[in-house]
Design a protein around this motif. Structure first.
Motif, PDB file in Angstrom:
ATOM      1  N   MET A   1       0.832  -1.194   0.000  1.00  0.00           N
ATOM      2  CA  MET A   1       0.000   0.000   0.000  1.00  0.00           C
ATOM      3  C   MET A   1       0.873   1.252   0.000  1.00  0.00           C
ATOM      4  SD  MET A   1      -3.347  -1.302   0.198  1.00  0.00           S
ATOM      5  CE  MET A   1      -3.013  -0.530  -1.274  1.00  0.00           C
ATOM      6  N   LYS A   2       2.048   1.160   0.638  1.00  0.00           N
ATOM      7  CA  LYS A   2       2.949   2.313   0.628  1.00  0.00           C
ATOM      8  C   LYS A   2       3.466   2.566  -0.783  1.00  0.00           C
ATOM      9  CE  LYS A   2       4.504   1.705   5.392  1.00  0.00           C
ATOM     10  NZ  LYS A   2       5.625   1.290   6.248  1.00  0.00           N
ATOM     11  N   GLY A   3       3.834   1.508  -1.472  1.00  0.00           N
ATOM     12  CA  GLY A   3       4.330   1.658  -2.840  1.00  0.00           C
ATOM     13  C   GLY A   3       3.257   2.126  -3.798  1.00  0.00           C
ATOM     14  N   GLU A   4       2.011   1.762  -3.508  1.00  0.00           N
ATOM     15  CA  GLU A   4       0.911   2.128  -4.390  1.00  0.00           C
ATOM     16  C   GLU A   4       0.727   3.644  -4.474  1.00  0.00           C
ATOM     17  OE1 GLU A   4      -3.298   1.935  -3.210  1.00  0.00           O
ATOM     18  OE2 GLU A   4      -3.389   0.206  -4.553  1.00  0.00           O
ATOM     19  N   VAL A   5       1.104   4.353  -3.430  1.00  0.00           N
ATOM     20  CA  VAL A   5       0.991   5.819  -3.453  1.00  0.00           C
ATOM     21  C   VAL A   5       1.741   6.371  -4.658  1.00  0.00           C
ATOM     22  CG1 VAL A   5       1.597   7.948  -2.231  1.00  0.00           C
ATOM     23  CG2 VAL A   5       0.706   5.972  -0.964  1.00  0.00           C
ATOM     24  N   VAL A   6       2.945   5.864  -4.884  1.00  0.00           N
ATOM     25  CA  VAL A   6       3.759   6.310  -6.019  1.00  0.00           C
ATOM     26  C   VAL A   6       3.236   5.714  -7.319  1.00  0.00           C
ATOM     27  CG1 VAL A   6       6.081   6.252  -7.018  1.00  0.00           C
ATOM     28  CG2 VAL A   6       5.779   6.585  -4.551  1.00  0.00           C
ATOM     29  N   THR A   7       2.929   4.434  -7.304  1.00  0.00           N
ATOM     30  CA  THR A   7       2.468   3.753  -8.520  1.00  0.00           C
ATOM     31  C   THR A   7       1.211   4.409  -9.070  1.00  0.00           C
ATOM     32  OG1 THR A   7       3.363   1.684  -7.648  1.00  0.00           O
ATOM     33  CG2 THR A   7       1.847   1.516  -9.491  1.00  0.00           C
ATOM     34  N   ARG A   8       0.257   4.695  -8.201  1.00  0.00           N
ATOM     35  CA  ARG A   8      -0.989   5.318  -8.667  1.00  0.00           C
ATOM     36  C   ARG A   8      -0.717   6.697  -9.277  1.00  0.00           C
ATOM     37  NH1 ARG A   8      -5.818   3.012  -7.858  1.00  0.00           N
ATOM     38  NH2 ARG A   8      -5.923   1.269  -6.399  1.00  0.00           N
ATOM     39  N   ARG A   9       0.186   7.445  -8.678  1.00  0.00           N
ATOM     40  CA  ARG A   9       0.484   8.784  -9.190  1.00  0.00           C
ATOM     41  C   ARG A   9       1.111   8.693 -10.578  1.00  0.00           C
ATOM     42  NH1 ARG A   9       2.864  11.616  -4.665  1.00  0.00           N
ATOM     43  NH2 ARG A   9       4.564  10.203  -5.023  1.00  0.00           N
ATOM     44  N   ILE A  10       2.042   7.757 -10.759  1.00  0.00           N
ATOM     45  CA  ILE A  10       2.704   7.579 -12.060  1.00  0.00           C
ATOM     46  C   ILE A  10       1.692   7.131 -13.109  1.00  0.00           C
ATOM     47  CG2 ILE A  10       4.374   6.153 -13.318  1.00  0.00           C
ATOM     48  CD1 ILE A  10       6.063   6.174 -10.690  1.00  0.00           C
ATOM     49  N   LEU A  11       0.858   6.149 -12.765  1.00  0.00           N
ATOM     50  CA  LEU A  11      -0.121   5.652 -13.728  1.00  0.00           C
ATOM     51  C   LEU A  11      -1.168   6.706 -14.068  1.00  0.00           C
ATOM     52  CD1 LEU A  11      -0.630   2.015 -12.414  1.00  0.00           C
ATOM     53  CD2 LEU A  11       0.401   2.690 -14.578  1.00  0.00           C
ATOM     54  N   ALA A  12      -1.519   7.539 -13.101  1.00  0.00           N
ATOM     55  CA  ALA A  12      -2.528   8.578 -13.338  1.00  0.00           C
ATOM     56  C   ALA A  12      -2.083   9.536 -14.443  1.00  0.00           C
ATOM     57  CB  ALA A  12      -2.818   9.342 -12.054  1.00  0.00           C
ATOM     58  N   ARG A  13      -0.780   9.751 -14.581  1.00  0.00           N
ATOM     59  CA  ARG A  13      -0.278  10.612 -15.663  1.00  0.00           C
ATOM     60  C   ARG A  13      -0.635  10.058 -17.040  1.00  0.00           C
ATOM     61  NH1 ARG A  13       5.671  11.180 -13.068  1.00  0.00           N
ATOM     62  NH2 ARG A  13       5.078  12.419 -11.272  1.00  0.00           N
ATOM     63  N   ARG A  14      -0.889   8.764 -17.102  1.00  0.00           N
ATOM     64  CA  ARG A  14      -1.271   8.112 -18.368  1.00  0.00           C
ATOM     65  C   ARG A  14      -2.740   7.685 -18.349  1.00  0.00           C
ATOM     66  NH1 ARG A  14       2.806   7.056 -21.802  1.00  0.00           N
ATOM     67  NH2 ARG A  14       4.909   7.253 -20.996  1.00  0.00           N
TER      68      ARG A  14
END
Length: 198
Positions: free
Chosen positions: A1-14
């Protein structure tokens, strides 16, 4: 869940979001309760499990390959690569037969592949061999449209087997017998895997 904070932000750009989850070592839970609780957790967080039907112990071959390369033994590295390709052929033949046994046809197979030095060196030949077996390459979404993927995953236990084995368990079949039928990697490769890295 901690890593998802970054992953979601990166994916949201696309304009995308994380959708699939693969269990570490594909272990889905040692008990029905643990498995059910984690499946509920994934669903609550918007994830679907990314299943696979074919695995080829690439992680084991990859260690033997990387060790041989680090030791400067190009001939051994090439021998390991060739054994990996042959073993992958054997595993596809095995899982294709399992598919026909369970469903009377070959399902859309999903190959579990790890990012490693061996697959980087072998991937062109891996893909060529799969094409020769009659495979075409599709997205995970498309593969999962095969109705086989709606079969019950009845496996609970300490290892992470193919979903073909899990579906066999869901039908009340003998998973341990199926696992024993799986081809083993060559003994000499496994000896290399168990030896200390150079």
């Amino acid at each position: 869940m901690k890593g998802e904070v970054v992953t979601r932000r990166i994916l949201a750009r696309r304009q995308a979001r994380p959708r699939y989850y693969r269990h570490p070592f594909t272990h889905t839970g040692p008990t029905r309760e643990t498995k059910a609780a984690f499946e509920a957790f994934l669903t609550a967080h918007g994830y679907a499990v990314a299943p696979f039907t074919v695995e080829d112990s690439d992680y084991a071959f990859a260690k033997a390959y990387a060790d041989a390369r680090r030791a400067g033994n190009a001939a051994l590295a090439e021998k390991v690569r060739d054994a990996y390709l042959d073993y992958q052929d054997a595993m596809f033949a095995f899982f294709e037969a399992e598919s026909r046994d369970l469903f009377g046809r070959e399902v859309a197979q999903i190959l579990l592949v790890h990012a490693n030095e061996l697959n980087a060196a072998a991937m062109e030949e891996v893909l060529a061999r799969l094409r020769r077996r009659g495979y075409a390459f599709v997205s995970l979404d498309e593969a999962l449209r095969d109705e086989a993927y709606r079969s019950a995953d009845g496996y609970v236990g300490p290892v992470g087997p193919s979903w073909l084995h899990r579906w066999r368990a869901g039908r009340g079949g003998d998973v341990q017998a199926a696992l024993r039928r799986e081809p083993d990697p060559p003994a000499w490769v496994m000896r290399l895997v168990k030896s200390p890295s150079p």
